[in-house]
Design a protein around this motif. Structure first.
Motif, PDB file in Angstrom:
ATOM      1  N   SER A  48       0.851  -1.188   0.000  1.00  0.00           N
ATOM      2  CA  SER A  48       0.000   0.000   0.000  1.00  0.00           C
ATOM      3  C   SER A  48       0.887   1.239   0.000  1.00  0.00           C
ATOM      4  CB  SER A  48      -0.933   0.020   1.210  1.00  0.00           C
ATOM      5  OG  SER A  48      -0.237   0.355   2.386  1.00  0.00           O
ATOM      6  N   VAL A  49       0.376   2.275  -0.599  1.00  0.00           N
ATOM      7  CA  VAL A  49       1.053   3.572  -0.610  1.00  0.00           C
ATOM      8  C   VAL A  49       0.003   4.652  -0.366  1.00  0.00           C
ATOM      9  CG1 VAL A  49       2.993   2.914  -2.087  1.00  0.00           C
ATOM     10  CG2 VAL A  49       0.873   3.699  -3.119  1.00  0.00           C
ATOM     11  N   ARG A  50       0.458   5.773   0.162  1.00  0.00           N
ATOM     12  CA  ARG A  50      -0.461   6.887   0.410  1.00  0.00           C
ATOM     13  C   ARG A  50      -0.538   7.769  -0.827  1.00  0.00           C
ATOM     14  NH1 ARG A  50      -2.564   7.241   5.286  1.00  0.00           N
ATOM     15  NH2 ARG A  50      -1.464   6.238   6.982  1.00  0.00           N
ATOM     16  N   ARG A  51      -1.745   8.076  -1.213  1.00  0.00           N
ATOM     17  CA  ARG A  51      -2.022   9.011  -2.296  1.00  0.00           C
ATOM     18  C   ARG A  51      -3.076   9.970  -1.783  1.00  0.00           C
ATOM     19  NH1 ARG A  51       2.194   7.512  -3.826  1.00  0.00           N
ATOM     20  NH2 ARG A  51       2.608   6.235  -5.648  1.00  0.00           N
ATOM     21  N   ASP A  52      -2.732  11.248  -1.748  1.00  0.00           N
ATOM     22  CA  ASP A  52      -3.642  12.270  -1.221  1.00  0.00           C
ATOM     23  C   ASP A  52      -4.084  11.950   0.198  1.00  0.00           C
ATOM     24  OD1 ASP A  52      -3.526  13.678  -3.675  1.00  0.00           O
ATOM     25  OD2 ASP A  52      -5.112  12.386  -4.500  1.00  0.00           O
ATOM     26  N   GLY A  53      -3.160  11.388   1.000  1.00  0.00           N
ATOM     27  CA  GLY A  53      -3.437  11.084   2.399  1.00  0.00           C
ATOM     28  C   GLY A  53      -4.208   9.801   2.646  1.00  0.00           C
ATOM     29  N   VAL A  54      -4.542   9.078   1.586  1.00  0.00           N
ATOM     30  CA  VAL A  54      -5.324   7.846   1.724  1.00  0.00           C
ATOM     31  C   VAL A  54      -4.458   6.663   1.294  1.00  0.00           C
ATOM     32  CG1 VAL A  54      -7.383   6.615   0.922  1.00  0.00           C
ATOM     33  CG2 VAL A  54      -7.460   9.090   1.235  1.00  0.00           C
ATOM     34  N   ARG A  55      -4.432   5.626   2.141  1.00  0.00           N
ATOM     35  CA  ARG A  55      -3.685   4.423   1.762  1.00  0.00           C
ATOM     36  C   ARG A  55      -4.433   3.691   0.668  1.00  0.00           C
ATOM     37  NH1 ARG A  55      -1.622   1.221   6.981  1.00  0.00           N
ATOM     38  NH2 ARG A  55      -0.373   0.138   5.426  1.00  0.00           N
ATOM     39  N   ARG A  56      -3.685   3.318  -0.369  1.00  0.00           N
ATOM     40  CA  ARG A  56      -4.283   2.632  -1.513  1.00  0.00           C
ATOM     41  C   ARG A  56      -3.418   1.442  -1.911  1.00  0.00           C
ATOM     42  NH1 ARG A  56      -8.283   5.639  -3.821  1.00  0.00           N
ATOM     43  NH2 ARG A  56      -8.381   7.811  -3.189  1.00  0.00           N
ATOM     44  N   ILE A  57      -4.070   0.495  -2.566  1.00  0.00           N
ATOM     45  CA  ILE A  57      -3.411  -0.699  -3.084  1.00  0.00           C
ATOM     46  C   ILE A  57      -3.726  -0.770  -4.569  1.00  0.00           C
ATOM     47  CG2 ILE A  57      -3.393  -3.227  -3.029  1.00  0.00           C
ATOM     48  CD1 ILE A  57      -4.154  -2.986  -0.034  1.00  0.00           C
ATOM     49  N   PRO A  58      -2.709  -0.935  -5.426  1.00  0.00           N
ATOM     50  CA  PRO A  58      -3.000  -1.058  -6.864  1.00  0.00           C
ATOM     51  C   PRO A  58      -3.969  -2.212  -7.122  1.00  0.00           C
ATOM     52  CG  PRO A  58      -0.657  -0.746  -6.508  1.00  0.00           C
ATOM     53  CD  PRO A  58      -1.267  -0.976  -5.159  1.00  0.00           C
ATOM     54  N   ALA A  59      -5.024  -1.932  -7.857  1.00  0.00           N
ATOM     55  CA  ALA A  59      -6.092  -2.912  -8.089  1.00  0.00           C
ATOM     56  C   ALA A  59      -5.593  -4.176  -8.777  1.00  0.00           C
ATOM     57  CB  ALA A  59      -7.214  -2.283  -8.907  1.00  0.00           C
ATOM     58  N   ASP A  60      -4.610  -4.047  -9.669  1.00  0.00           N
ATOM     59  CA  ASP A  60      -4.171  -5.245 -10.393  1.00  0.00           C
ATOM     60  C   ASP A  60      -3.303  -6.175  -9.546  1.00  0.00           C
ATOM     61  OD1 ASP A  60      -2.264  -3.239 -10.519  1.00  0.00           O
ATOM     62  OD2 ASP A  60      -1.543  -3.816 -12.493  1.00  0.00           O
ATOM     63  N   LEU A  61      -2.995  -5.784  -8.300  1.00  0.00           N
ATOM     64  CA  LEU A  61      -2.280  -6.690  -7.400  1.00  0.00           C
ATOM     65  C   LEU A  61      -3.250  -7.604  -6.653  1.00  0.00           C
ATOM     66  CD1 LEU A  61       0.454  -4.336  -5.918  1.00  0.00           C
ATOM     67  CD2 LEU A  61       0.589  -5.851  -7.911  1.00  0.00           C
ATOM     68  N   VAL A  62      -4.531  -7.302  -6.781  1.00  0.00           N
ATOM     69  CA  VAL A  62      -5.574  -8.119  -6.163  1.00  0.00           C
ATOM     70  C   VAL A  62      -6.350  -8.780  -7.298  1.00  0.00           C
ATOM     71  CG1 VAL A  62      -7.544  -8.128  -4.612  1.00  0.00           C
ATOM     72  CG2 VAL A  62      -5.714  -6.465  -4.273  1.00  0.00           C
ATOM     73  N   ALA A  63      -6.042 -10.045  -7.534  1.00  0.00           N
ATOM     74  CA  ALA A  63      -6.657 -10.777  -8.643  1.00  0.00           C
ATOM     75  C   ALA A  63      -7.960 -11.405  -8.182  1.00  0.00           C
ATOM     76  CB  ALA A  63      -5.709 -11.853  -9.153  1.00  0.00           C
ATOM     77  N   ASN A  64      -9.054 -10.910  -8.727  1.00  0.00           N
ATOM     78  CA  ASN A  64     -10.375 -11.420  -8.369  1.00  0.00           C
ATOM     79  C   ASN A  64     -10.568 -11.367  -6.860  1.00  0.00           C
ATOM     80  OD1 ASN A  64     -10.876 -11.902 -11.109  1.00  0.00           O
ATOM     81  ND2 ASN A  64      -9.869 -13.890 -10.956  1.00  0.00           N
ATOM     82  N   GLU A  65     -10.599 -12.522  -6.199  1.00  0.00           N
ATOM     83  CA  GLU A  65     -10.837 -12.545  -4.758  1.00  0.00           C
ATOM     84  C   GLU A  65      -9.606 -12.981  -3.971  1.00  0.00           C
ATOM     85  OE1 GLU A  65     -14.269 -15.000  -4.291  1.00  0.00           O
ATOM     86  OE2 GLU A  65     -15.542 -13.603  -5.368  1.00  0.00           O
ATOM     87  N   THR A  66      -8.432 -12.875  -4.584  1.00  0.00           N
ATOM     88  CA  THR A  66      -7.188 -13.239  -3.905  1.00  0.00           C
ATOM     89  C   THR A  66      -6.096 -12.248  -4.279  1.00  0.00           C
ATOM     90  OG1 THR A  66      -6.446 -14.644  -5.716  1.00  0.00           O
ATOM     91  CG2 THR A  66      -7.735 -15.709  -3.969  1.00  0.00           C
ATOM     92  N   VAL A  67      -5.021 -12.294  -3.514  1.00  0.00           N
ATOM     93  CA  VAL A  67      -3.820 -11.524  -3.839  1.00  0.00           C
ATOM     94  C   VAL A  67      -3.045 -12.328  -4.876  1.00  0.00           C
ATOM     95  CG1 VAL A  67      -1.648 -10.663  -2.874  1.00  0.00           C
ATOM     96  CG2 VAL A  67      -3.746 -10.527  -1.532  1.00  0.00           C
ATOM     97  N   LEU A  68      -2.367 -11.658  -5.798  1.00  0.00           N
ATOM     98  CA  LEU A  68      -1.556 -12.384  -6.778  1.00  0.00           C
ATOM     99  C   LEU A  68      -0.634 -13.359  -6.057  1.00  0.00           C
ATOM    100  CD1 LEU A  68      -0.550  -9.607  -9.325  1.00  0.00           C
ATOM    101  CD2 LEU A  68      -2.258 -11.404  -9.597  1.00  0.00           C
ATOM    102  N   LYS A  69      -0.585 -14.571  -6.524  1.00  0.00           N
ATOM    103  CA  LYS A  69       0.105 -15.669  -5.850  1.00  0.00           C
ATOM    104  C   LYS A  69       1.558 -15.350  -5.483  1.00  0.00           C
ATOM    105  CE  LYS A  69       1.355 -20.497  -6.536  1.00  0.00           C
ATOM    106  NZ  LYS A  69       1.268 -21.645  -7.416  1.00  0.00           N
ATOM    107  N   HIS A  70       2.309 -14.779  -6.383  1.00  0.00           N
ATOM    108  CA  HIS A  70       3.741 -14.561  -6.149  1.00  0.00           C
ATOM    109  C   HIS A  70       4.064 -13.189  -5.572  1.00  0.00           C
ATOM    110  CE1 HIS A  70       4.860 -18.324  -8.054  1.00  0.00           C
ATOM    111  NE2 HIS A  70       3.920 -18.072  -8.945  1.00  0.00           N
ATOM    112  N   LEU A  71       3.060 -12.339  -5.383  1.00  0.00           N
ATOM    113  CA  LEU A  71       3.310 -10.989  -4.874  1.00  0.00           C
ATOM    114  C   LEU A  71       3.993 -10.976  -3.506  1.00  0.00           C
ATOM    115  CD1 LEU A  71       3.049  -7.925  -5.206  1.00  0.00           C
ATOM    116  CD2 LEU A  71       0.777  -8.117  -4.159  1.00  0.00           C
ATOM    117  N   PRO A  72       3.523 -11.743  -2.508  1.00  0.00           N
ATOM    118  CA  PRO A  72       4.199 -11.696  -1.208  1.00  0.00           C
ATOM    119  C   PRO A  72       5.685 -12.052  -1.292  1.00  0.00           C
ATOM    120  CG  PRO A  72       2.076 -12.754  -0.981  1.00  0.00           C
ATOM    121  CD  PRO A  72       2.322 -12.589  -2.462  1.00  0.00           C
ATOM    122  N   GLY A  73       6.038 -13.037  -2.078  1.00  0.00           N
ATOM    123  CA  GLY A  73       7.443 -13.410  -2.220  1.00  0.00           C
ATOM    124  C   GLY A  73       8.268 -12.298  -2.833  1.00  0.00           C
TER     125      GLY A  73
END
Length: 105
Positions: free
Chosen positions: A28-53
């Motif tokens: 997550s990163v702050r943009r305009d004071g709000v923490r956000r997560i890039p949408a394409d890092l969240v695939a459907n209903e899960t986090v991209l499999k290799h992202l944590p690694g």
């Protein structure tokens, strides 16, 4: 995506999303004071499999969240989708992990 949006997409509590960020399962990163997560890092209903690694490898190499975000989205014509983030959702995810590991050298 805002953190509540991510919680809704993943069907978890907002505190679970905060825990996932602390555990480097999400970025997550702050943009305009709000923490956000890039949408394409969240695939459907899960986090991209290799992202944590990849996030852990980058963190081990001294990357903070902003630097990791830049690395994930830096244009790279040698990867499908032209960025490491896009390649994580395909069959080049291991190559992205290899490149993240190589950042230490």
């Amino acid at each position: 995506m805002t953190l509540p949006d991510v919680a809704e997409r993943l069907d978890v509590s907002i505190s679970k999303v905060h825990q996932m960020i602390r555990d480097r399962e999400l970025l997550s990163v702050r943009r305009d004071g709000v923490r956000r997560i890039p949408a394409d890092l969240v695939a459907n209903e899960t986090v991209l499999k290799h992202l944590p690694g990849v996030l852990n490898l980058l963190s081990d190499n001294g990357y903070d969240d902003e630097a990791a975000l830049r690395w994930l989205y830096e244009p790279d014509d040698t990867l499908p989708g032209a960025t490491a983030a896009a390649a994580l959702s395909g069959d080049q995810a291991r190559e992205v992990k290899r490149r993240a590991q190589a950042q230490a050298f």
